[in-house]
Design an enzyme around this catalytic site. Sequence first.
Site, mmCIF file in Angstrom:
data_model
loop_
_atom_site.group_PDB
_atom_site.id
_atom_site.type_symbol
_atom_site.label_atom_id
_atom_site.label_comp_id
_atom_site.label_asym_id
_atom_site.label_seq_id
_atom_site.Cartn_x
_atom_site.Cartn_y
_atom_site.Cartn_z
ATOM 1 N N LYS A 101 -23.326 -90.811 -22.171
ATOM 2 C CA LYS A 101 -22.583 -90.963 -20.914
ATOM 3 C C LYS A 101 -23.068 -90.022 -19.810
ATOM 4 C CE LYS A 101 -19.530 -94.080 -22.320
ATOM 5 N NZ LYS A 101 -19.439 -95.430 -21.742
ATOM 6 N N GLU A 123 -12.422 -93.809 -15.079
ATOM 7 C CA GLU A 123 -11.608 -94.139 -16.242
ATOM 8 C C GLU A 123 -12.328 -93.652 -17.492
ATOM 9 O OE1 GLU A 123 -14.913 -96.382 -17.040
ATOM 10 O OE2 GLU A 123 -13.917 -96.221 -15.087
ATOM 11 N N SER A 389 -25.541 -93.414 -30.032
ATOM 12 C CA SER A 389 -25.110 -93.125 -28.662
ATOM 13 C C SER A 389 -24.219 -91.904 -28.518
ATOM 14 C CB SER A 389 -24.388 -94.350 -28.085
ATOM 15 O OG SER A 389 -23.306 -94.726 -28.926
#
Length: 417
Positions: A101, A123, A389
Amino acid sequence: MNKYRDYDNYLKEYPDEEGYFGRYGGNYLEDPELVKAFREYADGYNTIAQSSKFIAELRYIRRHFQGRPTPTYHCQKLSDKLGMTQIYVKREDLNHTGAHKLNHCMGEGLLAKYMGKKKLIAETGAGQHGVALATAAAYFGMECDIYMGEVDMAKQAPNVSRMKMLGARVVPVTEGARTLKEAVDAAFRAYSEEYHDAIYCIGTAAGPHPFPLMVRDFQKVVGDEAREQFIEQTGHLPDKVVAAVGGGSNAIGAFVPFIADPVEIIGVEPGGRGRETGENAASISYGREGVMHGFNSYMLADEEGQPAAVYSNASGLDYPSVGPEHAMLKDMGRVKYETVSDEEAIEAMFMLSGCEGIIPAIESSHALAYAIRLAREVGKPESVLVNLSGRGDKDIDYVIGKYGLDFADDMGKGLQR
């Protein structure tokens, strides 16, 4: 004839100027304030992203703050246990804050700086996007509001604490199912009121144009690095590239650099408790075309055509739609999309932990579970590159609380046999 030659100019062709990937994507926002805000956003990104100063600063951040490049690791012990298939993982869990991210959050934060904004709004579901954006806000000296459903806040309490420690304001969302979709709704409303001084930083490669383009551009570093590293280690390309798909950011970043290569690409969706139960979040596998959150894509819908309630044990995957580029790649036949159940993902999580000393996030474990399924079924030598990830620290309390220490003990004993 090379059937992949059609993809040589892929990045130049998609999306088009209106943000469409084929018929998917675009901007379907109706709120005049949001339309105005996103027009400013698109113009700003398309201008600033071409700046050598912007690119140089982003590269500096990636190397000296994020710790990139992250390595590609051969899971030798896990591979030996499973048979002939060799499993490799791209270690995005080693990216600063523990997941992919931060790749787009630092890019979005830098864009906000160049646009003269003072605040970041977002969010989050699993909390990894929220932590990453809170980190970016601290780095750039900006305010930060993170909207998070109450259900996800309870499941991901450690990440809530991390966001607050980083200086962000975590805003509980109490409407509807109190998960990711409702958090996006709340963040959109806040952005429409504050866009003069803030930018909205979506957590995935979905949403209205320019989000799918922008997030893909920032996440492409994952696949670029992995491709180069894999060839350096093995002398050839992997046979298959696999990544989990919720909204689709980690997957699109891993997939795009391999699009024109003779490589099979598989996106793995959250099958949850199965199709027949309705408790899943597999938008491409079980959904239909529809507009949600200002873009057109595959969507899980109810009988009235509204976004359906979704479920996954991975908070970062329980979203009722998917990024428009994934929808196009599915229709093109270039990427195959499969599903993995809750149980398969948890088994994979424990297997990687016990065999390799790497605790993956439940989200990443969906992709790993599919690679393990392939290794058990294929019966011939091949290589599979999995985008790992994120790390699973955030999930440990939830997993032990739900499945119990006996389950963990049983998995450990199984790995020793």
